[in-house]
Design an enzyme around this catalytic site. Structure first.
Site, PDB file in Angstrom:
ATOM      1  N   LYS A  43       1.635  -3.172   6.654  1.00 27.32           N
ATOM      2  CA  LYS A  43       1.798  -3.034   5.084  1.00 27.32           C
ATOM      3  C   LYS A  43       3.394  -2.896   4.973  1.00 27.32           C
ATOM      4  O   LYS A  43       4.227  -3.059   4.201  1.00 27.32           O
ATOM      5  CB  LYS A  43       0.953  -1.945   4.264  1.00 27.32           C
ATOM      6  CG  LYS A  43      -0.493  -2.423   4.193  1.00 27.32           C
ATOM      7  CD  LYS A  43      -0.361  -3.831   3.306  1.00 27.32           C
ATOM      8  CE  LYS A  43      -1.941  -4.112   3.013  1.00 27.32           C
ATOM      9  NZ  LYS A  43      -2.159  -5.346   2.305  1.00 27.32           N
ATOM     10  N   SER A 103       0.836  -1.275   0.105  1.00 28.28           N
ATOM     11  CA  SER A 103      -0.135  -0.097   0.025  1.00 28.28           C
ATOM     12  C   SER A 103       1.027   1.281   0.120  1.00 28.28           C
ATOM     13  O   SER A 103       2.075   1.304   0.420  1.00 28.28           O
ATOM     14  CB  SER A 103      -0.860  -0.106   1.290  1.00 28.28           C
ATOM     15  OG  SER A 103      -1.604   1.158   1.393  1.00 28.28           O
ATOM     16  N   TYR A 106      -2.968  -1.076  10.120  1.00 34.46           N
ATOM     17  CA  TYR A 106      -2.800  -1.471   8.805  1.00 34.46           C
ATOM     18  C   TYR A 106      -1.472  -0.931   8.393  1.00 34.46           C
ATOM     19  O   TYR A 106      -0.692  -1.612   7.507  1.00 34.46           O
ATOM     20  CB  TYR A 106      -3.898  -0.648   8.238  1.00 34.46           C
ATOM     21  CG  TYR A 106      -3.867  -0.674   6.524  1.00 34.46           C
ATOM     22  CD1 TYR A 106      -4.418  -1.792   6.236  1.00 34.46           C
ATOM     23  CD2 TYR A 106      -3.346   0.238   5.778  1.00 34.46           C
ATOM     24  CE1 TYR A 106      -4.521  -2.055   4.486  1.00 34.46           C
ATOM     25  CE2 TYR A 106      -3.470   0.188   4.220  1.00 34.46           C
ATOM     26  CZ  TYR A 106      -4.044  -1.083   3.796  1.00 34.46           C
ATOM     27  OH  TYR A 106      -4.059  -1.224   2.457  1.00 34.46           O
TER      28      TYR A 106
HETATM   29  N1  LIG Z   1      -8.300  -0.178  -2.304  1.00 30.81           N
HETATM   30  C1  LIG Z   1      -7.334   0.574  -2.251  1.00 30.81           C
HETATM   31  O1  LIG Z   1      -7.280   1.828  -2.492  1.00 30.81           O
HETATM   32  C2  LIG Z   1      -6.124  -0.024  -1.736  1.00 30.81           C
HETATM   33  C3  LIG Z   1      -4.943   0.625  -1.545  1.00 30.81           C
HETATM   34  C4  LIG Z   1      -3.744   0.252  -1.040  1.00 30.81           C
HETATM   35  C5  LIG Z   1      -3.507  -0.824  -0.993  1.00 30.81           C
HETATM   36  N2  LIG Z   1      -4.882  -1.810  -1.156  1.00 30.81           N
HETATM   37  C6  LIG Z   1      -4.586  -3.479  -0.996  1.00 30.81           C
HETATM   38  O2  LIG Z   1      -5.255  -4.146  -2.155  1.00 30.81           O
HETATM   39  C7  LIG Z   1      -5.615  -5.245  -1.322  1.00 30.81           C
HETATM   40  C8  LIG Z   1      -7.260  -5.558  -1.827  1.00 30.81           C
HETATM   41  O3  LIG Z   1      -7.908  -4.358  -1.007  1.00 30.81           O
HETATM   42  P1  LIG Z   1      -9.499  -4.026  -1.548  1.00 30.81           P
HETATM   43  O4  LIG Z   1      -9.599  -2.642  -1.491  1.00 30.81           O
HETATM   44  O5  LIG Z   1      -9.866  -4.709  -2.271  1.00 30.81           O
HETATM   45  O6  LIG Z   1     -10.043  -4.404  -0.166  1.00 30.81           O
HETATM   46  P2  LIG Z   1     -11.660  -5.059   0.248  1.00 30.81           P
HETATM   47  O7  LIG Z   1     -12.457  -4.138  -0.763  1.00 30.81           O
HETATM   48  O8  LIG Z   1     -11.673  -4.694   1.653  1.00 30.81           O
HETATM   49  O9  LIG Z   1     -11.655  -6.481   0.039  1.00 30.81           O
HETATM   50  C9  LIG Z   1     -10.773  -7.233   0.718  1.00 30.81           C
HETATM   51  C10 LIG Z   1     -10.807  -8.900   0.093  1.00 30.81           C
HETATM   52  O10 LIG Z   1     -10.002  -9.675   1.029  1.00 30.81           O
HETATM   53  C11 LIG Z   1     -11.093 -10.674   1.484  1.00 30.81           C
HETATM   54  N3  LIG Z   1     -10.610 -11.475   2.957  1.00 30.81           N
HETATM   55  C12 LIG Z   1     -10.464 -10.309   4.052  1.00 30.81           C
HETATM   56  N4  LIG Z   1      -9.877 -11.150   5.023  1.00 30.81           N
HETATM   57  C13 LIG Z   1      -9.767 -12.450   4.532  1.00 30.81           C
HETATM   58  C14 LIG Z   1      -9.294 -13.566   5.217  1.00 30.81           C
HETATM   59  N5  LIG Z   1      -9.040 -13.614   6.573  1.00 30.81           N
HETATM   60  N6  LIG Z   1      -9.099 -14.680   4.334  1.00 30.81           N
HETATM   61  C15 LIG Z   1      -9.581 -14.775   3.086  1.00 30.81           C
HETATM   62  N7  LIG Z   1     -10.015 -13.436   2.508  1.00 30.81           N
HETATM   63  C16 LIG Z   1     -10.113 -12.565   3.031  1.00 30.81           C
HETATM   64  C17 LIG Z   1     -12.365 -10.244   1.374  1.00 30.81           C
HETATM   65  O11 LIG Z   1     -13.365 -11.013   1.409  1.00 30.81           O
HETATM   66  P3  LIG Z   1     -14.117 -11.834   2.612  1.00 30.81           P
HETATM   67  O12 LIG Z   1     -14.404 -10.718   3.745  1.00 30.81           O
HETATM   68  O13 LIG Z   1     -15.348 -12.465   2.108  1.00 30.81           O
HETATM   69  O14 LIG Z   1     -13.229 -12.803   2.911  1.00 30.81           O
HETATM   70  C18 LIG Z   1     -12.300  -9.344   0.229  1.00 30.81           C
HETATM   71  O15 LIG Z   1     -12.430 -10.136  -0.938  1.00 30.81           O
HETATM   72  C19 LIG Z   1      -5.431  -5.384  -0.088  1.00 30.81           C
HETATM   73  O16 LIG Z   1      -4.147  -5.993   0.252  1.00 30.81           O
HETATM   74  C20 LIG Z   1      -5.224  -3.830   0.382  1.00 30.81           C
HETATM   75  O17 LIG Z   1      -4.570  -3.549   1.708  1.00 30.81           O
HETATM   76  C21 LIG Z   1      -5.933  -1.179  -1.665  1.00 30.81           C
END
Ligand SMILES: NC(=O)c1ccc[n+]([C@@H]2O[C@H](COP(=O)([O-])OP(=O)(O)OC[C@H]3O[C@@H](n4cnc5c(N)ncnc54)[C@H](OP(=O)(O)O)[C@@H]3O)[C@@H](O)[C@H]2O)c1
Length: 232
Positions: free
Chosen positions: A159, A142, A155
């Site tokens: 990261k 991130s 968080y």
């Molecule tokens: N969105 C952004 O702007 C952003 C920015 C920087 C980094 N990131 C990184 O990108 C990645 C995806 O983020 P996102 O924004 O798509 O997050 P999100 O919308 O919250 O989705 C998170 C996903 O992880 C799954 N998950 C959570 N806990 C889990 C567990 N214990 N076992 C298996 N699956 C699990 C959730 O599904 P369930 O709850 O059904 O398990 C969901 O599919 C993450 O690593 C995040 O830190 C995102």
């Protein structure tokens, strides 16, 4: 297991039910690659399975459960071979709060999923990849793995840990492989809405993001081993 080029790559994605994981699954599948995914929500996985079709395999697995990850990895490798791309995408963010206002259990959850969950997945998929001597492991980091903000200390800590864990792993891998910490950018998902509130709507949708991210991921190879990269 030998694979023809026409079969596409085998792409393992954790956290495939929502957000970036789901968008990547749909985009990889539309480009002819095979998606092996996991998440915790059975209903959401069933809906995605219907959209993807039976060439792909989605399983209810919590990445914090090392035994369940072991079974999932064994079954996946047996059925589809070692992954070409292993995307450690699953993560959670803490509710916006100062560090001292968060309970121990809330802190533990973020650490257990974001760090220990990634290690569990690597522990059980990497040996099959190392046997083939190829494959790319991408650990989702991130902007908050490279700089900090208030109210997201747990968080940020996880990261930053992903950056360190991945750099160390990169030094351990055989020559034909790569481990890469990846900042995906800022995308309008449940996670972003949790920390940004309504202004999350100003950012790209996961679907738009995946159009750029998937080709970017497919281009990664051993030459990128150990590099901290950002999509875009
Ligand atoms: N969105 C952004 O702007 C952003 C920015 C920087 C980094 N990131 C990184 O990108 C990645 C995806 O983020 P996102 O924004 O798509 O997050 P999100 O919308 O919250 O989705 C998170 C996903 O992880 C799954 N998950 C959570 N806990 C889990 C567990 N214990 N076992 C298996 N699956 C699990 C959730 O599904 P369930 O709850 O059904 O398990 C969901 O599919 C993450 O690593 C995040 O830190 C995102």
């Amino acid at each position: 297991m030998a694979r023809g080029k026409s079969e596409g790559k085998v792409v393992v994605i954790t956290g495939v039910a929502r957000g970036l994981g789901r968008a990547m699954a749909l985009e990889f599948a539309s480009q002819g690659h095979r998606v092996i995914g996991c998440s915790r929500n059975k209903k959401k996985l069933s809906e995605l399975t219907e959209r993807l079709g039976d060439r792909h395999s989605l399983s209810v697995v919590d990445v914090t459960d090392d035994d369940a990850v072991a079974v999932w990895a064994d079954e996946s490798v047996e059925a589809f071979g070692a992954p070409d791309l292993l995307l450690n995408n699953a993560a959670v963010i803490n509710r916006n709060k100062f560090l001292w206002e968060l309970s121990a259990s809330e802190f533990d959850e973020v650490v257990d999923i974001n760090i220990k969950g990634v290690a569990n997945v690597i522990r059980h998929f990497l040996p099959a990849m190392a046997k083939t001597g190829t494959g790319v492991i991408v650990n989702f980091s991130s902007g908050w793995g490279r700089s900090a903000s208030p109210e997201v200390a747990p968080y940020c800590a996880t990261k930053y840990a992903i950056e360190g864990l991945t750099q160390a792993l990169a030094l351990e891998l055989p020559g034909g492989m790569a481990a890469i910490p990846l900042n995906p950018g800022v995308i309008n998902t449940d996670m972003l809405r949790s920390c940004f509130g309504p202004s999350a709507a100003d950012f790209a949708s996961p679907k738009e993001w995946a159009k750029t991210a998937v080709p970017f991921l497919l281009d990664l190879g051993p030459q990128h081993n150990g590099q901290s990269l950002t999509v875009g």
